[in-house]
Design an enzyme around this catalytic site. Structure first.
Site, PDB file in Angstrom:
ATOM      1  N   ARG A  24       1.156  -1.317  -0.262  1.00 51.74           N
ATOM      2  CA  ARG A  24      -0.126   0.164   0.129  1.00 51.74           C
ATOM      3  C   ARG A  24       1.108   1.410  -0.225  1.00 51.74           C
ATOM      4  NH1 ARG A  24      -3.271  -0.946   5.093  1.00 51.74           N
ATOM      5  NH2 ARG A  24      -1.197  -1.348   6.147  1.00 51.74           N
TER       6      ARG A  24
ATOM      7  N   ASN B 255      -6.226  -2.743   2.482  1.00 52.98           N
ATOM      8  CA  ASN B 255      -6.083  -4.023   2.422  1.00 52.98           C
ATOM      9  C   ASN B 255      -7.898  -4.200   2.744  1.00 52.98           C
ATOM     10  OD1 ASN B 255      -3.672  -4.372   2.259  1.00 52.98           O
ATOM     11  ND2 ASN B 255      -3.441  -4.571   4.565  1.00 52.98           N
TER      12      ASN B 255
END
Length: 101
Positions: free
Chosen positions: A26, A44
Site C-alpha cells: 500500500r 487492505n
C-alpha cells in the site's frame, strides 16, 4: 473552475490478489500513484487482497496496473481484477490510504 484533467478521466477499481499484504504494497502504491498524478485510494481487504480506486487517463491507469503487477519486489501478485467504474464518479483530490475493509 475545473481543469481539463478533471473533465476527462477514467476510474478503475482494481483488486490485487496474491502476497500483497505485509510487504509494503500500500505504501508503495501511494508513492507511485502520487508521483504519476493518479488520484484515488488503496486499502487492505480481509480476504488478503488489496483494493484500489484509480483515477486518471487510460494511459496512466494502464501504466499503474503494469506497475502493480511487477513494481514491488517483496510482493507476488497472482492476479489483478480490473473493473471500469462508469461515470459519473467524482474526481478525487489525491491518492490516500483508506481503513481496512
Amino acid at each position: 473552475m475545473q481543469s481539463d484533467k478533471d473533465k476527462t478521466f477514467d476510474s478503475w477499481l482494481v483488486k490485487a490478489i496474491g502476497r500483497v499484504q505485509g510487504v509494503g504494497y500500500r505504501d508503495a502504491c501511494i508513492r507511485y500513484a502520487r508521483a504519476q498524478d493518479i488520484t484515488g485510494w488503496v486499502r487492505n481487504r480481509v480476504d488478503g487482497s488489496v483494493e484500489l480506486m484509480l483515477q486518471g487517463s487510460k494511459e496512466q491507469l494502464a501504466d499503474m496496473c503494469r506497475w502493480l503487477r511487477d513494481g514491488i519486489p517483496a510482493a507476488h501478485v497472482e492476479k489483478l481484477e480490473v473493473s471500469k467504474v462508469p461515470p459519473p464518479s467524482p474526481r478525487l483530490n489525491r491518492f490516500d490510504r483508506l481503513p481496512n475493509l
